[in-house]
Design a protein around this motif. Structure first.
Motif, short mmCIF file in Angstrom:
data_model
loop_
_atom_site.label_atom_id
_atom_site.label_comp_id
_atom_site.label_asym_id
_atom_site.label_seq_id
_atom_site.Cartn_x
_atom_site.Cartn_y
_atom_site.Cartn_z
N UNK A 214 -112.54 0.09 73.60
CA UNK A 214 -112.05 0.99 74.58
C UNK A 214 -110.76 1.93 73.93
N UNK A 215 -110.50 1.45 72.41
CA UNK A 215 -109.31 1.96 71.83
C UNK A 215 -108.18 2.20 72.62
N UNK A 216 -107.81 1.07 73.40
CA UNK A 216 -106.60 1.16 74.22
C UNK A 216 -105.36 1.18 73.54
N UNK A 217 -104.44 2.17 74.28
CA UNK A 217 -102.97 2.00 73.65
C UNK A 217 -102.27 1.03 73.62
N UNK A 218 -102.46 -0.19 74.30
CA UNK A 218 -101.66 -1.30 74.25
C UNK A 218 -102.65 -2.45 74.69
N UNK A 219 -102.24 -3.80 74.35
CA UNK A 219 -103.31 -4.80 74.41
C UNK A 219 -102.43 -6.07 74.95
N UNK A 220 -102.85 -6.80 75.99
CA UNK A 220 -102.33 -7.94 76.63
C UNK A 220 -102.89 -9.20 75.86
N UNK A 221 -103.87 -9.11 75.07
CA UNK A 221 -104.41 -10.16 74.32
C UNK A 221 -103.89 -10.31 72.97
N UNK A 222 -103.92 -9.10 72.33
CA UNK A 222 -103.48 -9.23 70.98
C UNK A 222 -102.02 -9.21 70.82
N UNK A 223 -101.40 -10.11 69.85
CA UNK A 223 -100.03 -10.14 69.39
C UNK A 223 -99.75 -8.66 69.00
N UNK A 224 -98.20 -8.21 69.38
CA UNK A 224 -98.03 -6.85 69.23
C UNK A 224 -97.87 -6.68 67.62
#
Length: 310
Positions: A214-224
């Motif tokens: 999805x080329x998301x701007x942020x992710x809740x799964x991946x470490x920042x």
């Protein structure tokens, strides 16, 4: 029992044997690759979105370190610590030496955590890939057994038909048995030539492929830290695009091959019914992503070499 009835009975018996040995669905209900405990990261070490403004205001950093090093420090949330270390240079007081030691320990702790984050995510990707491959192997083996049984049955049907036509003298029954046996043998052989469309359920509510696709701007799964590096063009060999963008393009062009619209909800959703080929496809995408995540260790090594004198 008539010979034709015996042939039919044998066919049903072997086909029924192909349906046994079902995998208990409860083994697939939970994702054993997901972390047992949710990760909680210190927001103080989150990357700064205004990094360009910060660097423009700190010529002491830009004149001393490469852009790659500074962006890596931002990915780790360590730009304030680096700026403090540079400011302490030349100060030989006891307080300055103690502070340099404290900040250095902060740097090393954060670098160690980053190394662990890469290893942990790569391990989860590896586990997910193996989970998909194991299910694909299970389906492949069932298909192999099905083809073998159908092939054996086709040979038996042909042999029985040959014997029956040789033993039966009247022309009409002989012809009927020959035609019927030939049709049955050909039909079984034809079935063996086609792979089954057997499916198994696979649940992946924590889907590591979704945010990349999805080329998301942020992710809740991946470490920042990892998400920042994957989505910063400076860390890609092709600086026109990010690592995450290049991964998606490889999936679309080489693995999904134009079928992403039909498979998008399956591969990038929370799970569904997979065929063996679809499981192999998912495993390939996971393995490609794992390789890209592991390659981030190169950026960490480059950073540590740049900071070795501190």
């Amino acid at each position: 029992m008539k010979r034709s009835s015996w042939i039919t009975f044998s066919a049903l018996a072997l086909l029924t044997a192909c349906q046994t040995n079902r995998l208990p669905q409860r083994q697939l209900a939970s994702n054993y690759c997901a972390p047992t405990q949710p990760y909680r990261y210190d927001p103080a070490y989150a990357p700064r979105p205004d990094v360009e403004t910060v660097l423009a205001a700190n010529s002491g950093l830009t004149g001393r370190f490469s852009r790659h090093t500074l962006l890596m420090m931002n990915a780790l949330g360590l730009l304030p610590q680096l700026r403090e270390l540079v400011g302490l240079e030349g100060d030989s007081s006891q307080a300055a030496l103690l502070r340099r030691l404290q900040v250095g320990q902060q740097l090393q702790s954060r670098l160690l955590l980053a190394t662990t984050e890469i290893a942990s995510l790569a391990a989860e990707l590896d586990c997910e890939g193996e989970r998909a491959e194991q299910l694909a192997y299970y389906l492949d083996q069932r298909d192999i057994r099905r083809v073998r049984n159908l092939t054996i049955l086709s040979i038996v049907a042909g042999a029985v038909t040959t014997v029956a036509t040789a033993l039966i003298k009247p022309q009409t029954p002989n012809t009927v048995i020959g035609i019927g046996g030939g049709v049955l043998s050909a039909g079984l052989g034809g079935l063996a030539a086609f792979s089954s469309d057997r499916r198994v359920p696979l649940v992946h509510r924590r889907n590591l492929l979704t945010d990349i696709w999805n080329q998301s701007g942020t992710s809740t799964i991946y470490p920042s830290f990892i998400w920042y590096v994957l989505n910063e063009k400076a860390f890609s060999n092709s600086t026109s695009f990010t690592i995450a963008h290049n991964i998606r393009e490889r999936w679309s062009g080489y693995i999904l091959a134009g079928a992403e619209t039909e498979g998008e909800s399956l591969y990038f959703g929370s799970g569904g019914q997979y065929t063996a080929d679809e499981l192999h496809t998912r495993a390939n995408m996971l393995n490609q992503l794992q390789s890209s995540v592991r390659s981030l260790s190169q950026d960490l090594q480059s950073l540590q070499l740049a900071l070795v004198r501190y």
